[in-house]
Design a protein around this motif. Structure first.
Motif, PDB file in Angstrom:
ATOM      1  N   PHE A 111       0.842  -1.207   0.000  1.00 44.49           N
ATOM      2  CA  PHE A 111       0.000   0.000   0.000  1.00 44.49           C
ATOM      3  C   PHE A 111       0.874   1.253   0.000  1.00 44.49           C
ATOM      4  N   GLU A 112       0.485   2.241  -0.770  1.00 45.83           N
ATOM      5  CA  GLU A 112       1.244   3.490  -0.872  1.00 45.83           C
ATOM      6  C   GLU A 112       0.238   4.647  -0.910  1.00 45.83           C
ATOM      7  N   ARG A 113       0.540   5.688  -0.120  1.00 44.56           N
ATOM      8  CA  ARG A 113      -0.450   6.761  -0.071  1.00 44.56           C
ATOM      9  C   ARG A 113      -0.491   7.585  -1.363  1.00 44.56           C
ATOM     10  N   ARG A 114       0.616   7.640  -2.063  1.00 45.23           N
ATOM     11  CA  ARG A 114       0.622   8.374  -3.337  1.00 45.23           C
ATOM     12  C   ARG A 114       0.090   7.485  -4.463  1.00 45.23           C
ATOM     13  N   ALA A 115      -0.214   8.126  -5.590  1.00 45.26           N
ATOM     14  CA  ALA A 115      -0.701   7.332  -6.729  1.00 45.26           C
ATOM     15  C   ALA A 115       0.415   6.403  -7.232  1.00 45.26           C
ATOM     16  N   VAL A 145      13.242  10.801  -6.958  1.00 44.25           N
ATOM     17  CA  VAL A 145      13.887  12.069  -6.594  1.00 44.25           C
ATOM     18  C   VAL A 145      15.386  11.837  -6.442  1.00 44.25           C
ATOM     19  N   ALA A 146      15.740  10.747  -5.742  1.00 41.28           N
ATOM     20  CA  ALA A 146      17.166  10.439  -5.524  1.00 41.28           C
ATOM     21  C   ALA A 146      17.868  10.233  -6.861  1.00 41.28           C
ATOM     22  N   GLY A 147      17.170   9.628  -7.808  1.00 41.33           N
ATOM     23  CA  GLY A 147      17.763   9.352  -9.112  1.00 41.33           C
ATOM     24  C   GLY A 147      17.968  10.590  -9.959  1.00 41.33           C
ATOM     25  N   LEU A 183      21.550   7.976  -9.316  1.00 42.61           N
ATOM     26  CA  LEU A 183      21.115   7.060  -8.255  1.00 42.61           C
ATOM     27  C   LEU A 183      22.293   6.269  -7.691  1.00 42.61           C
ATOM     28  N   ASN A 184      22.775   6.757  -6.566  1.00 42.91           N
ATOM     29  CA  ASN A 184      23.910   6.140  -5.870  1.00 42.91           C
ATOM     30  C   ASN A 184      23.346   5.098  -4.904  1.00 42.91           C
ATOM     31  N   ILE A 185      23.514   3.822  -5.281  1.00 42.38           N
ATOM     32  CA  ILE A 185      22.795   2.761  -4.575  1.00 42.38           C
ATOM     33  C   ILE A 185      23.558   2.168  -3.396  1.00 42.38           C
ATOM     34  N   GLU A 195      -3.754   5.585   1.705  1.00 42.40           N
ATOM     35  CA  GLU A 195      -3.066   6.104   2.893  1.00 42.40           C
ATOM     36  C   GLU A 195      -3.537   5.376   4.141  1.00 42.40           C
ATOM     37  N   LEU A 196      -2.578   4.776   4.824  1.00 46.55           N
ATOM     38  CA  LEU A 196      -2.893   4.087   6.072  1.00 46.55           C
ATOM     39  C   LEU A 196      -3.265   5.119   7.129  1.00 46.55           C
ATOM     40  N   LYS A 197      -4.442   4.953   7.733  1.00 41.65           N
ATOM     41  CA  LYS A 197      -4.893   5.899   8.757  1.00 41.65           C
ATOM     42  C   LYS A 197      -4.860   5.289  10.150  1.00 41.65           C
ATOM     43  N   ALA A 204       6.965   0.661   6.229  1.00 37.56           N
ATOM     44  CA  ALA A 204       8.163   1.308   5.667  1.00 37.56           C
ATOM     45  C   ALA A 204       7.684   2.676   5.190  1.00 37.56           C
ATOM     46  N   LEU A 205       7.387   3.548   6.167  1.00 37.81           N
ATOM     47  CA  LEU A 205       6.642   4.780   5.875  1.00 37.81           C
ATOM     48  C   LEU A 205       7.537   5.977   5.608  1.00 37.81           C
ATOM     49  N   GLY A 206       8.851   5.777   5.686  1.00 37.45           N
ATOM     50  CA  GLY A 206       9.785   6.831   5.273  1.00 37.45           C
ATOM     51  C   GLY A 206      10.070   7.861   6.355  1.00 37.45           C
ATOM     52  N   ALA A 209      15.880  18.789   2.646  1.00 35.25           N
ATOM     53  CA  ALA A 209      16.982  17.918   3.087  1.00 35.25           C
ATOM     54  C   ALA A 209      16.887  16.563   2.394  1.00 35.25           C
ATOM     55  N   ILE A 210      18.030  15.914   2.202  1.00 31.58           N
ATOM     56  CA  ILE A 210      18.049  14.595   1.573  1.00 31.58           C
ATOM     57  C   ILE A 210      17.472  13.544   2.526  1.00 31.58           C
ATOM     58  N   SER A 211      17.759  13.688   3.796  1.00 28.69           N
ATOM     59  CA  SER A 211      17.223  12.711   4.758  1.00 28.69           C
ATOM     60  C   SER A 211      16.941  13.424   6.067  1.00 28.69           C
ATOM     61  N   GLY A 251      13.469   0.875   7.390  1.00 25.05           N
ATOM     62  CA  GLY A 251      13.760   1.997   6.485  1.00 25.05           C
ATOM     63  C   GLY A 251      13.952   3.294   7.236  1.00 25.05           C
ATOM     64  N   GLU A 252      13.764   4.371   6.511  1.00 26.58           N
ATOM     65  CA  GLU A 252      14.079   5.689   7.077  1.00 26.58           C
ATOM     66  C   GLU A 252      13.107   6.142   8.157  1.00 26.58           C
ATOM     67  N   MET A 253      12.014   5.413   8.366  1.00 30.31           N
ATOM     68  CA  MET A 253      11.088   5.811   9.436  1.00 30.31           C
ATOM     69  C   MET A 253      11.683   5.513  10.823  1.00 30.31           C
ATOM     70  N   GLY A 284      25.962   8.837  -0.083  1.00 34.98           N
ATOM     71  CA  GLY A 284      27.035   7.969  -0.581  1.00 34.98           C
ATOM     72  C   GLY A 284      26.500   6.563  -0.770  1.00 34.98           C
ATOM     73  N   GLY A 285      25.154   6.412  -0.783  1.00 32.38           N
ATOM     74  CA  GLY A 285      24.550   5.093  -0.979  1.00 32.38           C
ATOM     75  C   GLY A 285      24.207   4.404   0.336  1.00 32.38           C
ATOM     76  N   PHE A 286      24.592   5.032   1.475  1.00 34.89           N
ATOM     77  CA  PHE A 286      24.349   4.392   2.781  1.00 34.89           C
ATOM     78  C   PHE A 286      22.854   4.394   3.139  1.00 34.89           C
ATOM     79  N   LEU A 287      22.129   5.381   2.610  1.00 31.45           N
ATOM     80  CA  LEU A 287      20.709   5.500   2.971  1.00 31.45           C
ATOM     81  C   LEU A 287      19.891   4.408   2.283  1.00 31.45           C
ATOM     82  N   ILE A 288      20.000   4.329   0.969  1.00 33.55           N
ATOM     83  CA  ILE A 288      19.235   3.303   0.249  1.00 33.55           C
ATOM     84  C   ILE A 288      19.675   1.907   0.707  1.00 33.55           C
ATOM     85  N   GLN A 289      20.992   1.740   0.909  1.00 33.91           N
ATOM     86  CA  GLN A 289      21.477   0.428   1.350  1.00 33.91           C
ATOM     87  C   GLN A 289      20.796   0.009   2.661  1.00 33.91           C
TER      88      GLN A 289
HETATM   89  C1  LIG Z   1      17.054  14.566  -3.068  1.00 34.32           C
HETATM   90  C2  LIG Z   1      17.361  13.204  -2.524  1.00 34.32           C
HETATM   91  C3  LIG Z   1      18.445  12.492  -3.027  1.00 34.32           C
HETATM   92  C4  LIG Z   1      18.771  11.236  -2.491  1.00 34.32           C
HETATM   93  N1  LIG Z   1      19.823  10.569  -3.008  1.00 34.32           N
HETATM   94  C5  LIG Z   1      20.183   9.376  -2.486  1.00 34.32           C
HETATM   95  C6  LIG Z   1      21.258   8.629  -3.025  1.00 34.32           C
HETATM   96  O1  LIG Z   1      21.837   9.015  -4.059  1.00 34.32           O
HETATM   97  N2  LIG Z   1      21.642   7.484  -2.392  1.00 34.32           N
HETATM   98  C7  LIG Z   1      20.983   7.016  -1.281  1.00 34.32           C
HETATM   99  O2  LIG Z   1      21.381   5.982  -0.736  1.00 34.32           O
HETATM  100  N3  LIG Z   1      19.898   7.651  -0.801  1.00 34.32           N
HETATM  101  C8  LIG Z   1      19.482   8.820  -1.373  1.00 34.32           C
HETATM  102  N4  LIG Z   1      18.378   9.461  -0.887  1.00 34.32           N
HETATM  103  C9  LIG Z   1      17.642   8.857   0.243  1.00 34.32           C
HETATM  104  C10 LIG Z   1      16.732   7.680  -0.189  1.00 34.32           C
HETATM  105  O3  LIG Z   1      15.874   8.106  -1.207  1.00 34.32           O
HETATM  106  C11 LIG Z   1      15.950   7.185   1.026  1.00 34.32           C
HETATM  107  O4  LIG Z   1      16.872   6.790   2.015  1.00 34.32           O
HETATM  108  C12 LIG Z   1      15.052   5.988   0.728  1.00 34.32           C
HETATM  109  O5  LIG Z   1      14.096   6.329  -0.258  1.00 34.32           O
HETATM  110  C13 LIG Z   1      14.343   5.552   2.008  1.00 34.32           C
HETATM  111  O6  LIG Z   1      13.479   4.505   1.709  1.00 34.32           O
HETATM  112  P1  LIG Z   1      12.220   4.200   2.633  1.00 34.32           P
HETATM  113  O7  LIG Z   1      11.488   3.085   1.945  1.00 34.32           O
HETATM  114  O8  LIG Z   1      12.628   4.025   4.027  1.00 34.32           O
HETATM  115  O9  LIG Z   1      11.317   5.507   2.579  1.00 34.32           O
HETATM  116  P2  LIG Z   1      10.637   6.235   1.335  1.00 34.32           P
HETATM  117  O10 LIG Z   1      11.372   6.004   0.087  1.00 34.32           O
HETATM  118  O11 LIG Z   1      10.417   7.644   1.787  1.00 34.32           O
HETATM  119  O12 LIG Z   1       9.245   5.485   1.199  1.00 34.32           O
HETATM  120  C14 LIG Z   1       8.226   5.602   2.165  1.00 34.32           C
HETATM  121  C15 LIG Z   1       6.893   5.575   1.435  1.00 34.32           C
HETATM  122  O13 LIG Z   1       5.833   5.486   2.390  1.00 34.32           O
HETATM  123  C16 LIG Z   1       4.752   6.263   1.904  1.00 34.32           C
HETATM  124  N5  LIG Z   1       3.877   6.587   3.037  1.00 34.32           N
HETATM  125  C17 LIG Z   1       4.140   7.432   4.077  1.00 34.32           C
HETATM  126  N6  LIG Z   1       3.104   7.456   4.932  1.00 34.32           N
HETATM  127  C18 LIG Z   1       2.174   6.594   4.433  1.00 34.32           C
HETATM  128  C19 LIG Z   1       0.876   6.177   4.887  1.00 34.32           C
HETATM  129  N7  LIG Z   1       0.328   6.651   6.030  1.00 34.32           N
HETATM  130  N8  LIG Z   1       0.192   5.265   4.120  1.00 34.32           N
HETATM  131  C20 LIG Z   1       0.738   4.763   2.962  1.00 34.32           C
HETATM  132  N9  LIG Z   1       1.953   5.132   2.495  1.00 34.32           N
HETATM  133  C21 LIG Z   1       2.655   6.031   3.236  1.00 34.32           C
HETATM  134  C22 LIG Z   1       5.424   7.482   1.301  1.00 34.32           C
HETATM  135  O14 LIG Z   1       4.576   8.156   0.379  1.00 34.32           O
HETATM  136  C23 LIG Z   1       6.651   6.851   0.645  1.00 34.32           C
HETATM  137  O15 LIG Z   1       6.441   6.543  -0.712  1.00 34.32           O
HETATM  138  C24 LIG Z   1      17.992  10.684  -1.429  1.00 34.32           C
HETATM  139  C25 LIG Z   1      16.875  11.378  -0.957  1.00 34.32           C
HETATM  140  C26 LIG Z   1      16.560  12.619  -1.495  1.00 34.32           C
HETATM  141  C27 LIG Z   1      15.349  13.347  -0.962  1.00 34.32           C
END
Ligand SMILES: Cc1cc2nc3c(=O)[nH]c(=O)nc-3n(C[C@H](O)[C@H](O)[C@H](O)COP(=O)(O)OP(=O)(O)OC[C@H]3O[C@@H](n4cnc5c(N)ncnc54)[C@H](O)[C@@H]3O)c2cc1C
Length: 380
Positions: free
Chosen positions: A17-21, A29-31, A35-37, A120-122, A149-151, A316-318, A344-346, A354-359
């Motif tokens: 499930f994803e709140r966006r379309a 956005v990162a790409g 896209l540094n993976i 969107e999860l409520k 994995a809500l970010g 901010a990137i993160s 994930g990032e939540m 440097g790829g540490f975030l996506i990794q």
């Molecule tokens: C400008 C920019 C450049 C970046 N460049 C790099 C890079 O080169 N290398 C790197 O390693 N990292 C990079 N990052 C960071 C990387 O994109 C993130 O670390 C990664 O996307 C985190 O993944 P995630 O799944 O934890 O969260 P996200 O990718 O944020 O995914 C979370 C998802 O949950 C959804 N969501 C949130 N709340 C709800 C809800 N209530 N119901 C349903 N869905 C919901 C959101 O819409 C989102 O799509 C960059 C980030 C930015 C902003």
């Protein structure tokens, strides 16, 4: 990653499930800037880049699913090429994320994963033996396991709603703050007229936290770029505009000029500095200092700047902050509500670019899937 690892397993149905379309907006956005993976570093050094959680957690996580497993997934399961750049960073060959996302989506659908956009999860709660999820459009859904994995909090026009939901359920969620963000610097209008948008190439940035080589970009409000993302904090800092030469070597090179040139002209002729570095010396060093060779060389080697506040979360990137590690066990299960997991990032960890975030996000995704398999008595 969790969905991919769980898909196609007998007896497991996966709904995403994803709140966006669309899915994976932040990857797109990162790409946009390449896209540094991941990063090619020895395991221990790689793990040392993470703050939050324990060192043992990160080494274990990366040992289970680290850069080699992630690269193998992209190459073998998604059929995309990757490469290691000169900076030891790994990239997908096409640099953008669109191909990766399209291939990943195809892989999920082929494995029977059902994708639900605009969902969107409520709310979520345990009811008897199962978990109930409520969505923004009034839909309800039942599940045996739920992986969140809500970010994080960065790059969002509207702050995410999930921290309030989790706090209301008694979870500790640390407030979000900008990480890997540009910082303010007060530039003179004359300097900006010449240098805005230009890189300070091959510099070394330093402050009380350490030193980092790389490139910075001059912006209207200050500085962006990896060295500042690594070390940036408000306060005094300095830039070495010619890190590959010592002060004595620079001085010797400039003193060897036979002609009676002004010090700044010698610098321009002999040091091969980029345009923005020269503009700094022209516009942010007093005329008296520019006339004295030794003082000018000292400025080249240690150009003082003062960083102001970090850019807002939306740029901010993160982010730092998120769901406290104490709410999770090592399998990433939420201690308060068995059967629910988060990754994930939540979660309240952060790392430099440097790829540490996506990794970390994909490594946690793999751990989530393996934890679900283990708890259901299936092989990981
Ligand atoms: C400008 C920019 C450049 C970046 N460049 C790099 C890079 O080169 N290398 C790197 O390693 N990292 C990079 N990052 C960071 C990387 O994109 C993130 O670390 C990664 O996307 C985190 O993944 P995630 O799944 O934890 O969260 P996200 O990718 O944020 O995914 C979370 C998802 O949950 C959804 N969501 C949130 N709340 C709800 C809800 N209530 N119901 C349903 N869905 C919901 C959101 O819409 C989102 O799509 C960059 C980030 C930015 C902003």
């Amino acid at each position: 990653m969790a969905a991919a690892r769980l898909s196609g397993r007998p007896g497991i149905r996966v709904d995403l499930f994803e709140r966006r379309a669309g899915f994976g907006r932040k990857l797109l956005v990162a790409g946009s800037s390449g896209l540094n993976i991941s990063h090619d570093l020895p395991a221990e050094e790689f793990a040392s880049h993470y703050a939050g959680g324990t060192p043992a957690f990160w080494s274990g996580l990366l040992a289970d699913f680290g850069p080699p497993e992630w690269i193998a997934f992209i190459e073998n399961e998604l059929g995309l090429e990757t490469f290691r750049g000169t900076s030891r960073r790994y990239f997908v060959r096409e640099m953008k994320a669109s191909g990766l996302l399209a291939a990943w989506r195809k892989r999920l659908e082929a494995g029977g994963v059902r994708l639900h956009g605009n969902s969107e999860l409520k709310d979520f709660r345990r009811e008897g033996g199962s978990l109930r999820l409520s969505f923004g459009d009034g839909r309800e859904c039942e599940a045996d396991r739920v992986l969140f994995a809500l970010g994080g909090g960065s790059w969002e026009d509207v702050p995410p709603f999930w921290p309030d939901l989790f706090r209301a359920k008694g979870f500790e969620v640390e407030p979000f703050a900008s990480a890997n963000a540009g910082h303010a610097v007060e530039w003179s209008p004359a300097f900006l007229a010449e240098a805005e948008g230009k890189p300070l190439k091959k510099i070394r940035f330093g402050n009380r936290r350490g030193e980092k080589d790389g490139e910075l970009v001059v912006t209207r409000y200050g500085l962006e770029g990896t060295p500042v993302y690594f070390l940036g904090e408000p306060g005094d800092a300095w830039i070495d505009l010619k890190p590959d030469l010592t002060e004595a070597a620079i001085l010797a090179r400039l003193e060897a000029v036979k002609e009676n040139f002004a010090p700044i002209r010698r610098v321009k002729l002999k040091l091969d500095l980029c345009e923005a570095s020269l503009a700094l010396l022209f516009h942010h060093v007093s005329e008296a200092e520019r006339r004295d060779l030794r003082t000018l060389v000292a400025r080249v080697k240690r150009f003082p700047i003062r960083l102001g506040s970090a850019r807002p979360l939306a740029e901010a990137i993160s982010s730092t902050g998120g769901l406290a590690f104490s709410e999770l066990d090592d399998s990433l299960e939420l201690r308060k509500i068995p059967g629910t997991y988060a990754g994930g990032e939540m979660i309240a960890w952060h790392a430099p670019t440097g790829g540490f975030l996506i990794q970390a996000a994909v490594s946690m995704g793999a751990r989530l899937a393996d934890s679900v398999l283990r708890s259901s008595g299936k092989p990981a």
